[in-house]
Design a protein around this motif. Sequence first.
Motif, PDB file in Angstrom:
ATOM      1  N   TYR A 137       0.849  -1.196   0.000  1.00  0.00           N
ATOM      2  CA  TYR A 137       0.000   0.000   0.000  1.00  0.00           C
ATOM      3  C   TYR A 137       0.883   1.243   0.000  1.00  0.00           C
ATOM      4  CZ  TYR A 137      -4.475  -2.329   1.078  1.00  0.00           C
ATOM      5  OH  TYR A 137      -5.620  -3.084   1.022  1.00  0.00           O
ATOM      6  N   ILE A 138       0.409   2.304  -0.624  1.00  0.00           N
ATOM      7  CA  ILE A 138       1.161   3.557  -0.657  1.00  0.00           C
ATOM      8  C   ILE A 138       0.257   4.712  -0.208  1.00  0.00           C
ATOM      9  CG2 ILE A 138       2.529   5.150  -2.090  1.00  0.00           C
ATOM     10  CD1 ILE A 138       3.905   2.427  -1.805  1.00  0.00           C
ATOM     11  N   GLY A 139       0.282   4.936   1.096  1.00  0.00           N
ATOM     12  CA  GLY A 139      -0.471   6.073   1.649  1.00  0.00           C
ATOM     13  C   GLY A 139       0.160   7.393   1.251  1.00  0.00           C
ATOM     14  N   ALA A 140       1.431   7.316   0.865  1.00  0.00           N
ATOM     15  CA  ALA A 140       2.156   8.521   0.448  1.00  0.00           C
ATOM     16  C   ALA A 140       1.557   9.137  -0.818  1.00  0.00           C
ATOM     17  CB  ALA A 140       3.631   8.193   0.236  1.00  0.00           C
ATOM     18  N   ILE A 141       0.569   8.487  -1.395  1.00  0.00           N
ATOM     19  CA  ILE A 141      -0.153   9.095  -2.519  1.00  0.00           C
ATOM     20  C   ILE A 141      -0.833  10.390  -2.055  1.00  0.00           C
ATOM     21  CG2 ILE A 141      -2.396   7.941  -2.195  1.00  0.00           C
ATOM     22  CD1 ILE A 141      -2.484   7.530  -5.259  1.00  0.00           C
ATOM     23  N   ARG A 142      -0.999  10.527  -0.722  1.00  0.00           N
ATOM     24  CA  ARG A 142      -1.616  11.751  -0.180  1.00  0.00           C
ATOM     25  C   ARG A 142      -0.573  12.777   0.277  1.00  0.00           C
ATOM     26  NH1 ARG A 142      -3.377   9.298   3.941  1.00  0.00           N
ATOM     27  NH2 ARG A 142      -3.553   7.151   3.250  1.00  0.00           N
ATOM     28  N   ASN A 143       0.707  12.543  -0.076  1.00  0.00           N
ATOM     29  CA  ASN A 143       1.740  13.534   0.274  1.00  0.00           C
ATOM     30  C   ASN A 143       1.561  14.829  -0.517  1.00  0.00           C
ATOM     31  OD1 ASN A 143       2.813  11.599   1.898  1.00  0.00           O
ATOM     32  ND2 ASN A 143       4.809  11.481   0.896  1.00  0.00           N
ATOM     33  N   HIS A 144       1.274  14.671  -1.801  1.00  0.00           N
ATOM     34  CA  HIS A 144       1.084  15.840  -2.679  1.00  0.00           C
ATOM     35  C   HIS A 144      -0.175  15.622  -3.514  1.00  0.00           C
ATOM     36  CE1 HIS A 144       5.047  17.423  -1.708  1.00  0.00           C
ATOM     37  NE2 HIS A 144       5.508  16.189  -1.823  1.00  0.00           N
ATOM     38  N   PRO A 145      -1.327  15.661  -2.854  1.00  0.00           N
ATOM     39  CA  PRO A 145      -2.568  15.273  -3.550  1.00  0.00           C
ATOM     40  C   PRO A 145      -2.876  16.131  -4.781  1.00  0.00           C
ATOM     41  CG  PRO A 145      -2.941  15.549  -1.198  1.00  0.00           C
ATOM     42  CD  PRO A 145      -1.563  16.030  -1.460  1.00  0.00           C
ATOM     43  N   ARG A 146      -2.604  17.425  -4.713  1.00  0.00           N
ATOM     44  CA  ARG A 146      -2.929  18.265  -5.881  1.00  0.00           C
ATOM     45  C   ARG A 146      -2.182  17.793  -7.118  1.00  0.00           C
ATOM     46  NH1 ARG A 146      -2.452  22.730  -2.272  1.00  0.00           N
ATOM     47  NH2 ARG A 146      -4.535  23.449  -1.695  1.00  0.00           N
ATOM     48  N   VAL A 241       2.444  15.756  13.129  1.00  0.00           N
ATOM     49  CA  VAL A 241       1.267  16.090  12.329  1.00  0.00           C
ATOM     50  C   VAL A 241       1.610  15.777  10.875  1.00  0.00           C
ATOM     51  CG1 VAL A 241      -0.229  17.951  11.531  1.00  0.00           C
ATOM     52  CG2 VAL A 241       0.560  17.911  13.906  1.00  0.00           C
ATOM     53  N   ILE A 242       0.818  14.935  10.252  1.00  0.00           N
ATOM     54  CA  ILE A 242       1.116  14.647   8.840  1.00  0.00           C
ATOM     55  C   ILE A 242      -0.040  15.085   7.945  1.00  0.00           C
ATOM     56  CG2 ILE A 242       2.843  12.814   9.127  1.00  0.00           C
ATOM     57  CD1 ILE A 242       0.518  10.823   8.601  1.00  0.00           C
ATOM     58  N   ARG A 243       0.325  15.582   6.794  1.00  0.00           N
ATOM     59  CA  ARG A 243      -0.638  16.006   5.763  1.00  0.00           C
ATOM     60  C   ARG A 243      -1.734  16.902   6.319  1.00  0.00           C
ATOM     61  NH1 ARG A 243      -0.638   9.757   4.570  1.00  0.00           N
ATOM     62  NH2 ARG A 243       1.423   9.583   3.661  1.00  0.00           N
ATOM     63  N   PRO A 244      -1.350  18.016   6.928  1.00  0.00           N
ATOM     64  CA  PRO A 244      -2.353  18.896   7.535  1.00  0.00           C
ATOM     65  C   PRO A 244      -3.211  19.633   6.500  1.00  0.00           C
ATOM     66  CG  PRO A 244      -0.184  19.895   7.640  1.00  0.00           C
ATOM     67  CD  PRO A 244       0.014  18.515   7.091  1.00  0.00           C
ATOM     68  N   PHE A 245      -2.856  19.476   5.231  1.00  0.00           N
ATOM     69  CA  PHE A 245      -3.533  20.191   4.140  1.00  0.00           C
ATOM     70  C   PHE A 245      -4.727  19.427   3.571  1.00  0.00           C
ATOM     71  CE2 PHE A 245       0.469  18.068   2.974  1.00  0.00           C
ATOM     72  CZ  PHE A 245      -0.043  16.980   2.282  1.00  0.00           C
ATOM     73  N   LEU A 246      -4.981  18.216   4.095  1.00  0.00           N
ATOM     74  CA  LEU A 246      -5.969  17.355   3.429  1.00  0.00           C
ATOM     75  C   LEU A 246      -7.376  17.949   3.399  1.00  0.00           C
ATOM     76  CD1 LEU A 246      -5.125  13.640   4.265  1.00  0.00           C
ATOM     77  CD2 LEU A 246      -4.789  14.918   2.151  1.00  0.00           C
ATOM     78  N   LYS A 247      -7.751  18.584   4.508  1.00  0.00           N
ATOM     79  CA  LYS A 247      -9.104  19.126   4.590  1.00  0.00           C
ATOM     80  C   LYS A 247      -9.345  20.146   3.476  1.00  0.00           C
ATOM     81  CE  LYS A 247     -12.213  20.792   8.159  1.00  0.00           C
ATOM     82  NZ  LYS A 247     -12.335  21.307   9.522  1.00  0.00           N
ATOM     83  N   GLU A 248      -8.318  20.950   3.294  1.00  0.00           N
ATOM     84  CA  GLU A 248      -8.387  21.998   2.273  1.00  0.00           C
ATOM     85  C   GLU A 248      -8.515  21.397   0.862  1.00  0.00           C
ATOM     86  OE1 GLU A 248      -5.083  25.165   0.970  1.00  0.00           O
ATOM     87  OE2 GLU A 248      -5.198  24.773   3.135  1.00  0.00           O
ATOM     88  N   ILE A 249      -7.735  20.362   0.607  1.00  0.00           N
ATOM     89  CA  ILE A 249      -7.742  19.774  -0.741  1.00  0.00           C
ATOM     90  C   ILE A 249      -9.030  18.993  -0.979  1.00  0.00           C
ATOM     91  CG2 ILE A 249      -6.491  18.279  -2.353  1.00  0.00           C
ATOM     92  CD1 ILE A 249      -3.915  19.124  -0.885  1.00  0.00           C
ATOM     93  N   LEU A 250      -9.532  18.337   0.075  1.00  0.00           N
ATOM     94  CA  LEU A 250     -10.827  17.667  -0.067  1.00  0.00           C
ATOM     95  C   LEU A 250     -11.896  18.700  -0.435  1.00  0.00           C
ATOM     96  CD1 LEU A 250     -10.888  15.114   2.891  1.00  0.00           C
ATOM     97  CD2 LEU A 250     -10.962  14.586   0.457  1.00  0.00           C
ATOM     98  N   ALA A 251     -11.829  19.852   0.213  1.00  0.00           N
ATOM     99  CA  ALA A 251     -12.802  20.917  -0.083  1.00  0.00           C
ATOM    100  C   ALA A 251     -12.677  21.364  -1.539  1.00  0.00           C
ATOM    101  CB  ALA A 251     -12.602  22.090   0.871  1.00  0.00           C
ATOM    102  N   GLU A 252     -11.452  21.512  -2.005  1.00  0.00           N
ATOM    103  CA  GLU A 252     -11.244  21.884  -3.413  1.00  0.00           C
ATOM    104  C   GLU A 252     -11.868  20.862  -4.358  1.00  0.00           C
ATOM    105  OE1 GLU A 252      -6.850  23.843  -2.679  1.00  0.00           O
ATOM    106  OE2 GLU A 252      -7.068  22.291  -4.228  1.00  0.00           O
ATOM    107  N   GLN A 253     -11.852  19.594  -3.922  1.00  0.00           N
ATOM    108  CA  GLN A 253     -12.425  18.527  -4.753  1.00  0.00           C
ATOM    109  C   GLN A 253     -13.940  18.411  -4.546  1.00  0.00           C
ATOM    110  OE1 GLN A 253      -9.967  18.261  -6.945  1.00  0.00           O
ATOM    111  NE2 GLN A 253     -10.351  16.078  -7.139  1.00  0.00           N
TER     112      GLN A 253
END
Length: 258
Positions: A137-146, A241-253
Amino acid sequence: VSDINQNAVLDVIDQHGSIRRYKKDPLPVDLIERLVSAGQHASTSSNLQTYSVIAITDETKRGQLFELCGKQKHIAEAPVFFAFCADLARLEHVCVQLGYPHSSAYMENFLIAAVDAALVAQNVALAAESLGLGICYIGAIRNHPREVINLLGLPKLVFPITGMTVGWPVHKPRIRPRLPLEEVLHWEHYHPPLDEALQAYDLEMAETGIYQNRQVPTADKQGQMERYGWMEHSARRAAKVIRPFLKEILAEQGLALK
Ligand SMILES: Cc1cc2nc3c(=O)[nH]c(=O)nc-3n(C[C@H](O)[C@H](O)[C@H](O)COP(=O)(O)O)c2cc1C
């Protein structure tokens, strides 16, 4: 009940270990399709099938994913990279066609889609392992979601939940011990963490040598610890704290907004 200690499915499940070294051999298209069709047989919330799987075999693209997912060697090495995505775009499309409103912006729908994607992924993993393939598995796919979203051309309402490398393993899986059953299995009602079970597991993990040269660095604890087990390792991980930007990117999507 047939033998609870021995059957082909249980054998595959119990022999799992993530594989991080692969042979170069590509996987035939029909094999890749077979893995995903096995994935499709996973249970899915209300049969909505709110997921999509992107299969990436192109070497250049895999190289780009390697860069975006923490430069993990196995991503460059494995002939196939699957991106398992929560996908509410298809359902939205159907709603629009039939003239219904769609509730894709709700957290509940995102959870449905994320769980769907994870269940498909695990079915694919077991199917692959049953055929002698190795997976990680590669959770690191969420390192740079954009960037991943752009690379894979994911539209609004689609989000990568996890990646997975698949290929022919170079070595046998190393089976990692898991927490004692009584720690994770709660009979009839919840029990708090069992310290004895945690300590026993901590020692068991320390003794495997898995953490040798893989201690998570911290600012305040320098040098190698003598007893560095699952608890120290996991606590150090959880403290970051990892990937603190996720909420923002989910919102963009357009996801998990409400
Ligand atoms: C959602 C998810 C994301 C993961 N992400 C990574 C990853 O980016 N890189 C990696 O090498 N392993 C990754 N793993 C693998 C775990 O580290 C591994 O499953 C765990 O340490 C247990 O080891 P085992 O799978 O060998 O039993 C991931 C696992 C899951 C379930």
